[in-house]
Write a protein that holds these residues in place. Structure first.
Motif, PDB file in Angstrom:
ATOM      1  N   LEU A 106      -7.836 -22.988  19.752  1.00 45.23           N
ATOM      2  CA  LEU A 106      -7.089 -23.707  20.787  1.00 45.23           C
ATOM      3  C   LEU A 106      -5.597 -23.385  20.743  1.00 45.23           C
ATOM      4  N   LEU A 107      -5.035 -23.263  19.554  1.00 47.26           N
ATOM      5  CA  LEU A 107      -3.613 -22.960  19.448  1.00 47.26           C
ATOM      6  C   LEU A 107      -3.293 -21.547  19.929  1.00 47.26           C
ATOM      7  N   LEU A 108      -4.172 -20.593  19.668  1.00 43.92           N
ATOM      8  CA  LEU A 108      -3.943 -19.249  20.211  1.00 43.92           C
ATOM      9  C   LEU A 108      -4.034 -19.264  21.734  1.00 43.92           C
ATOM     10  N   GLY A 109      -4.972 -20.029  22.272  1.00 43.48           N
ATOM     11  CA  GLY A 109      -5.064 -20.172  23.727  1.00 43.48           C
ATOM     12  C   GLY A 109      -3.834 -20.862  24.306  1.00 43.48           C
ATOM     13  N   LEU A 110      -3.339 -21.873  23.604  1.00 42.39           N
ATOM     14  CA  LEU A 110      -2.137 -22.576  24.046  1.00 42.39           C
ATOM     15  C   LEU A 110      -0.924 -21.648  24.033  1.00 42.39           C
ATOM     16  N   HIS A 111      -0.801 -20.825  23.001  1.00 35.29           N
ATOM     17  CA  HIS A 111       0.282 -19.852  22.951  1.00 35.29           C
ATOM     18  C   HIS A 111       0.200 -18.895  24.141  1.00 35.29           C
ATOM     19  N   ALA A 112      -1.009 -18.471  24.492  1.00 36.20           N
ATOM     20  CA  ALA A 112      -1.181 -17.560  25.630  1.00 36.20           C
ATOM     21  C   ALA A 112      -0.722 -18.217  26.925  1.00 36.20           C
ATOM     22  N   VAL A 113      -1.131 -19.441  27.145  1.00 38.08           N
ATOM     23  CA  VAL A 113      -0.756 -20.156  28.373  1.00 38.08           C
ATOM     24  C   VAL A 113       0.744 -20.400  28.416  1.00 38.08           C
ATOM     25  N   LEU A 114       1.325 -20.808  27.296  1.00 40.38           N
ATOM     26  CA  LEU A 114       2.768 -21.064  27.263  1.00 40.38           C
ATOM     27  C   LEU A 114       3.577 -19.785  27.462  1.00 40.38           C
ATOM     28  N   ALA A 115       3.116 -18.668  26.908  1.00 38.67           N
ATOM     29  CA  ALA A 115       3.830 -17.399  27.102  1.00 38.67           C
ATOM     30  C   ALA A 115       3.800 -16.988  28.566  1.00 38.67           C
ATOM     31  N   LEU A 116       2.644 -17.132  29.201  1.00 38.32           N
ATOM     32  CA  LEU A 116       2.543 -16.788  30.618  1.00 38.32           C
ATOM     33  C   LEU A 116       3.415 -17.718  31.459  1.00 38.32           C
ATOM     34  N   GLY A 117       3.378 -19.005  31.166  1.00 40.24           N
ATOM     35  CA  GLY A 117       4.202 -19.967  31.897  1.00 40.24           C
ATOM     36  C   GLY A 117       5.689 -19.724  31.692  1.00 40.24           C
ATOM     37  N   ALA A 118       6.084 -19.384  30.471  1.00 34.01           N
ATOM     38  CA  ALA A 118       7.495 -19.103  30.207  1.00 34.01           C
ATOM     39  C   ALA A 118       7.950 -17.849  30.936  1.00 34.01           C
ATOM     40  N   GLY A 119       7.064 -16.868  31.052  1.00 32.28           N
ATOM     41  CA  GLY A 119       7.394 -15.664  31.807  1.00 32.28           C
ATOM     42  C   GLY A 119       7.543 -15.960  33.288  1.00 32.28           C
ATOM     43  N   GLN A 120       6.668 -16.776  33.816  1.00 33.37           N
ATOM     44  CA  GLN A 120       6.724 -17.125  35.237  1.00 33.37           C
ATOM     45  C   GLN A 120       7.925 -18.014  35.554  1.00 33.37           C
ATOM     46  N   ALA A 121       8.304 -18.869  34.607  1.00 36.91           N
ATOM     47  CA  ALA A 121       9.419 -19.790  34.838  1.00 36.91           C
ATOM     48  C   ALA A 121      10.778 -19.147  34.601  1.00 36.91           C
ATOM     49  N   GLY A 122      10.791 -17.939  34.071  1.00 36.46           N
ATOM     50  CA  GLY A 122      12.053 -17.264  33.829  1.00 36.46           C
ATOM     51  C   GLY A 122      12.660 -17.543  32.466  1.00 36.46           C
TER      52      GLY A 122
END
Length: 123
Positions: A75-91
């Motif tokens: 779950l934590l690796l999945g959370l890191h993936a989602v947060l990295a994608l979101g941080a990239g999209q948010a700038g």
């Protein structure tokens, strides 16, 4: 496949994942300022990423049944993936870096789950 006798651990995996993303982000942020700093930080992020892969591999090869620690790691690796994608999209991160980190974390999560399940079945 050889099994490991290590204990189940979550925090080294989380720390290495955060360190990989942070160092890669710092390397990209230095782009255009100092070539030596960029190269050094990118190489450091690759090295920390290799340590992260090694920790994921060791955790996946533990000789025990699937437990709560394994669920937390996945779950934590999945959370890191989602947060990295979101941080990239948010700038917050450079957008291509967010996508790359998302792919790396998602790939590591898939690798962990597949190899952990195979180890549990054969143990």
């Amino acid at each position: 496949m050889e099994t490991e006798t290590r204990d189940a651990r979550v925090w080294p995996l989380v720390g290495l994942a955060l360190l990989t993303g942070g160092v890669a982000s710092a390397g990209v942020a230095q782009r255009g300022h100092n070539a030596f700093a960029v190269v050094t930080l990118v190489l450091l992020s690759v090295g920390v990423g290799c340590a992260l892969f090694d920790e994921v591999r060791h955790q996946a090869r533990r000789a025990s049944r699937w437990g709560g620690t394994d669920t937390a790691n996945a779950l934590l690796l999945g959370l890191h993936a989602v947060l990295a994608l979101g941080a990239g999209q948010a700038g917050v991160l450079h957008e291509p870096l967010g996508g790359v980190l998302c792919a790396v974390y998602a790939g590591l999560g898939a690798y962990f789950v597949l190899h952990r399940r195979r180890t549990v079945v054969t143990a």
